[in-house]
Design a protein around this motif. Sequence first.
Motif, mmCIF file in Angstrom:
data_model
loop_
_atom_site.group_PDB
_atom_site.id
_atom_site.type_symbol
_atom_site.label_atom_id
_atom_site.label_comp_id
_atom_site.label_asym_id
_atom_site.label_seq_id
_atom_site.Cartn_x
_atom_site.Cartn_y
_atom_site.Cartn_z
ATOM 1 N N LEU A 1 -0.250 72.950 -22.413
ATOM 2 C CA LEU A 1 -1.213 74.044 -22.280
ATOM 3 C C LEU A 1 -2.568 73.460 -21.893
ATOM 4 N N ILE A 2 -3.113 73.952 -20.789
ATOM 5 C CA ILE A 2 -4.483 73.592 -20.395
ATOM 6 C C ILE A 2 -5.378 74.782 -20.702
ATOM 7 N N VAL A 3 -6.475 74.514 -21.386
ATOM 8 C CA VAL A 3 -7.454 75.566 -21.662
ATOM 9 C C VAL A 3 -8.690 75.299 -20.814
ATOM 10 N N ASN A 4 -9.291 76.383 -20.350
ATOM 11 C CA ASN A 4 -10.346 76.302 -19.336
ATOM 12 C C ASN A 4 -11.518 77.206 -19.724
ATOM 13 N N PRO A 5 -12.320 76.795 -20.716
ATOM 14 C CA PRO A 5 -13.537 77.564 -21.019
ATOM 15 C C PRO A 5 -14.436 77.596 -19.781
ATOM 16 N N SER A 6 -14.870 78.780 -19.382
ATOM 17 C CA SER A 6 -15.507 78.915 -18.072
ATOM 18 C C SER A 6 -16.722 79.825 -18.093
ATOM 19 N N ASN A 7 -17.508 79.681 -17.024
ATOM 20 C CA ASN A 7 -18.568 80.622 -16.649
ATOM 21 C C ASN A 7 -18.421 80.846 -15.152
ATOM 22 N N TYR A 8 -17.510 81.715 -14.732
ATOM 23 C CA TYR A 8 -17.366 81.924 -13.295
ATOM 24 C C TYR A 8 -17.808 83.324 -12.901
ATOM 25 N N CYS A 9 -18.224 83.424 -11.633
ATOM 26 C CA CYS A 9 -18.770 84.692 -11.157
ATOM 27 C C CYS A 9 -18.054 85.199 -9.910
ATOM 28 N N GLY A 10 -16.980 84.504 -9.498
ATOM 29 C CA GLY A 10 -16.232 84.931 -8.317
ATOM 30 C C GLY A 10 -14.740 84.897 -8.538
ATOM 31 N N GLU A 11 -14.018 85.780 -7.858
ATOM 32 C CA GLU A 11 -12.575 85.863 -8.038
ATOM 33 C C GLU A 11 -11.840 84.695 -7.398
ATOM 34 N N ASP A 12 -12.535 83.871 -6.599
ATOM 35 C CA ASP A 12 -11.901 82.665 -6.079
ATOM 36 C C ASP A 12 -11.512 81.719 -7.209
ATOM 37 N N SER A 13 -12.222 81.795 -8.329
ATOM 38 C CA SER A 13 -11.862 80.969 -9.485
ATOM 39 C C SER A 13 -10.502 81.377 -10.033
ATOM 40 N N LEU A 14 -10.235 82.687 -10.066
ATOM 41 C CA LEU A 14 -8.925 83.145 -10.541
ATOM 42 C C LEU A 14 -7.820 82.631 -9.631
ATOM 43 N N ASP A 15 -8.046 82.681 -8.337
ATOM 44 C CA ASP A 15 -7.040 82.188 -7.388
ATOM 45 C C ASP A 15 -6.764 80.705 -7.619
ATOM 46 N N THR A 16 -7.815 79.937 -7.878
ATOM 47 C CA THR A 16 -7.657 78.501 -8.111
ATOM 48 C C THR A 16 -6.868 78.232 -9.386
ATOM 49 N N ILE A 17 -7.173 78.962 -10.449
ATOM 50 C CA ILE A 17 -6.477 78.777 -11.731
ATOM 51 C C ILE A 17 -4.985 79.079 -11.576
ATOM 52 N N ILE A 18 -4.663 80.170 -10.892
ATOM 53 C CA ILE A 18 -3.259 80.543 -10.682
ATOM 54 C C ILE A 18 -2.553 79.473 -9.848
ATOM 55 N N LYS A 19 -3.216 79.012 -8.792
ATOM 56 C CA LYS A 19 -2.627 77.985 -7.932
ATOM 57 C C LYS A 19 -2.350 76.698 -8.700
ATOM 58 N N GLN A 20 -3.314 76.278 -9.551
ATOM 59 C CA GLN A 20 -3.142 75.018 -10.280
ATOM 60 C C GLN A 20 -2.047 75.130 -11.341
ATOM 61 N N ALA A 21 -1.946 76.279 -11.995
ATOM 62 C CA ALA A 21 -0.873 76.472 -12.987
ATOM 63 C C ALA A 21 0.493 76.319 -12.326
ATOM 64 N N LYS A 22 0.650 76.913 -11.164
ATOM 65 C CA LYS A 22 1.933 76.856 -10.458
ATOM 66 C C LYS A 22 2.197 75.447 -9.927
ATOM 67 N N LYS A 23 1.174 74.807 -9.363
ATOM 68 C CA LYS A 23 1.348 73.478 -8.779
ATOM 69 C C LYS A 23 1.728 72.445 -9.829
ATOM 70 N N TYR A 24 1.061 72.514 -10.991
ATOM 71 C CA TYR A 24 1.288 71.502 -12.032
ATOM 72 C C TYR A 24 2.262 71.974 -13.106
ATOM 73 N N LYS A 25 2.795 73.191 -12.928
ATOM 74 C CA LYS A 25 3.830 73.730 -13.812
ATOM 75 C C LYS A 25 3.407 73.666 -15.285
ATOM 76 N N VAL A 26 2.265 74.307 -15.562
ATOM 77 C CA VAL A 26 1.693 74.282 -16.904
ATOM 78 C C VAL A 26 1.035 75.630 -17.199
ATOM 79 N N HIS A 27 1.084 76.052 -18.451
ATOM 80 C CA HIS A 27 0.321 77.229 -18.865
ATOM 81 C C HIS A 27 -1.174 76.911 -18.818
ATOM 82 N N ILE A 28 -1.955 77.861 -18.343
ATOM 83 C CA ILE A 28 -3.413 77.726 -18.345
ATOM 84 C C ILE A 28 -4.022 78.994 -18.929
ATOM 85 N N ILE A 29 -4.917 78.808 -19.904
ATOM 86 C CA ILE A 29 -5.751 79.908 -20.410
ATOM 87 C C ILE A 29 -7.180 79.644 -19.958
#
Length: 239
Positions: free
Chosen positions: A160-188
């Motif tokens: 499980l990777i946890v990602n405390p964040s301060n983001y202001c754009g939806e491109d961050s969501l796209d990146t998080i989803i992409k990295q979870a799939k690429k590295y085959k890990v849960h991300i919060i």
Amino acid sequence: MKVGFYQFAVNYGDPQCNRTTIEKTLSKADFDLIVLPELCTSGSLFLCHTHMEEMAEELSDSTTISLLQSIAQQQHGTIIAGIIEKAGCEHFNSAAIVGPEGIVGVHRKVFLAPPDKRFFQSGNAFKVHEVMGIKVGILLCYDIWFEEGLTQLTDQGVQLIVNPSNYCGEDSLDTIIKQAKKYKVHIISANRLGMDHSNGTGIQFIGQSLLVSPNGEVLILGDAREQLITTEIDFLTSS
């Protein structure tokens, strides 16, 4: 394991107000592991070095850590939260894993965003920590855009990777989803709401915290309101 996030509007420059908000919500919540946003007691767009330093905390004498430990004891869970860490003359954008016995681990943000660079030193390590038998790693906000941390945590067997964040754009969501799939890990990822200043910074934090599965499926997604959302994950069968 019941995991999730708590997103809320951080009150800039008022750590006690933010701690009160956290305490009121988490003391009534049912969770095994909950993730809070980056710099969740202070805000992040600091007016000056002095103001940042006034809100910094040494981990060995931290009002925030003491509060989180007390809540963790009461709720029999673990809390991961972003704070300003003071270490001697240096300051770090850090996230602490806090359980009933105290600090389990700390991550200092390695890849600093441009606003961070004015105030913080960079961390230099990515480590996995065990929480309730699960291997947990932290990537703070911008850290998750870079392969180095993801690769190192994966090599350590992170579940499980946890990602405390301060983001202001939806491109961050796209990146998080992409990295979870690429590295085959849960991300919060736990994001915040609101603005630090009303005098034209132009930075509006959007919420939309999320939990993503190792196949890139969004299991839970926040909106633009204050929310605490959890779900049950069986990391042994889903790894």
